[in-house]
Design a protein around this motif. Structure first.
Motif, PDB file in Angstrom:
ATOM      1  N   ILE A  43      21.461 -51.762  12.955  1.00  0.00           N
ATOM      2  CA  ILE A  43      21.309 -50.495  12.824  1.00  0.00           C
ATOM      3  C   ILE A  43      21.274 -50.760  14.658  1.00  0.00           C
ATOM      4  N   SER A 127      28.834 -52.985  12.006  1.00  0.00           N
ATOM      5  CA  SER A 127      27.129 -52.573  12.482  1.00  0.00           C
ATOM      6  C   SER A 127      27.238 -51.261  12.544  1.00  0.00           C
ATOM      7  N   LYS A 128      25.699 -50.365  12.108  1.00  0.00           N
ATOM      8  CA  LYS A 128      26.379 -48.754  11.978  1.00  0.00           C
ATOM      9  C   LYS A 128      25.292 -48.419  13.450  1.00  0.00           C
ATOM     10  N   LEU A 216      23.903 -42.954   6.924  1.00  0.00           N
ATOM     11  CA  LEU A 216      23.633 -44.435   6.581  1.00  0.00           C
ATOM     12  C   LEU A 216      22.792 -44.697   5.111  1.00  0.00           C
TER      13      LEU A 216
END
Length: 298
Positions: A43, A127-128, A216
């Motif tokens: 993250i 990816s976040k 998330l």
């Protein structure tokens, strides 16, 4: 104290780096940063400086790891738990190396890089990314005071000189306008960006934590969320040696505290009427996207 001051490196100078104003402490390790190997569960917390980076970093650290923190990790400062990817400054490990060595999953990593400088692997791995934006006027004021105490940044000059440089984009990490706009544009094509506003966090941190959890895929209990919200208040973080950067010699907090006010609207105590009029005029010419709206008071 005098000996500590003598050990401090000279202030860096700004230079043009691929069209963005930067200093050597964020470009010296460039090739290694660019070849960073992101993972799908990483993250990335991305912000223009002074937009709530530390606040959101701590919220995420608490959401993921507060229940699992071992005694040995409970004393590790936030800047090592959530490393600053591009930093390469004296008297501290390189951010990229700290990120590589993170024992956690997910790895929480922070950056101030404009979107075009983010290592390619973050996009390739999907990816976040959590992007936090703060209104330009309060950002300018906060950045001014931060620059006064932080020796990895150039000399700030007085407020009016600093404000003109801010308007022109002569800042470390470049123009605020380009930064927030380009990240907003990226969000339209890359669905794993959650774009947050500092003012929303100030107004209702509980709601913003809910939105963050939804993005998330986290489902903490009401009690857990309240616990995170309470620990991550401005006053608690200012007192907490894990989050207050009190151990970093490159920040002289006797000049200005890292946690100064954390408010919305403090710009009114700094801008003259003439400065405000000039700023508003310039702002209108640079902020054309009707979807991207900032609040300068709440």
């Amino acid at each position: 104290m005098a000996s500590t001051k003598m050990d401090l490196p000279p202030r860096p100078t700004l230079f043009d780096f691929h069209g963005v104003s930067m200093v050597k402490y964020f470009t010296d390790n460039w090739d290694n940063v660019q070849s960073f190997k992101a993972r799908p569960d990483d993250i990335l917390i991305a912000t223009y400086p002074k937009a709530g980076t530390t606040w959101v970093s701590y919220i995420l650290d608490l959401l993921y790891f507060d229940d699992t923190i071992s005694d040995c990790r409970s004393s590790v400062p936030l800047q090592e738990r959530v490393p600053f990817l591009e930093i390469s400054a004296p008297h501290r490990p390189k951010g990229k190396d700290l990120a590589d060595q993170l024992p956690t999953a997910p790895r929480l990593i922070k950056t101030h890089l404009p979107v075009q400088f983010v290592p390619k692997s973050f996009w390739e791995q999907r990816s976040k990314i959590v992007y936090v934006a703060r209104n330009a006027k309060d950002t300018a004021v906060s950045y001014f005071h931060f620059g006064r105490m932080n020796h990895v940044h150039p000399e700030t000059g007085d407020w009016s000189c600093f404000l003109q440089n801010f308007i022109k984009g002569n800042m470390v990490f470049g123009s605020w306008y380009q930064h927030v706009n380009a990240w907003w544009d990226k969000k339209q094509t890359y669905s794993n960006i959650h774009y947050m506003f500092y003012e929303d966090l100030i107004q209702d941190s509980g709601r913003e934590i809910d939105r963050l959890c939804s993005f998330l895929g986290l489902s903490p209990t009401t009690e857990q969320k309240e616990h995170v919200r309470a620990k991550a208040t401005f006053d608690n973080m200012k007192q907490n040696k894990i989050t207050n950067f009190s151990t970093l010699p490159l920040m002289n907090q006797s000049v200005s505290s890292f946690y100064r006010k954390g408010a919305v609207g403090d710009w009114k105590n700094h801008f003259t009427v003439a400065q405000n009029e000039q700023f508003d005029e310039d702002y209108k010419s640079k902020m054309k996207n009707p979807g991207l709206c900032f609040r300068t008071e709440i």
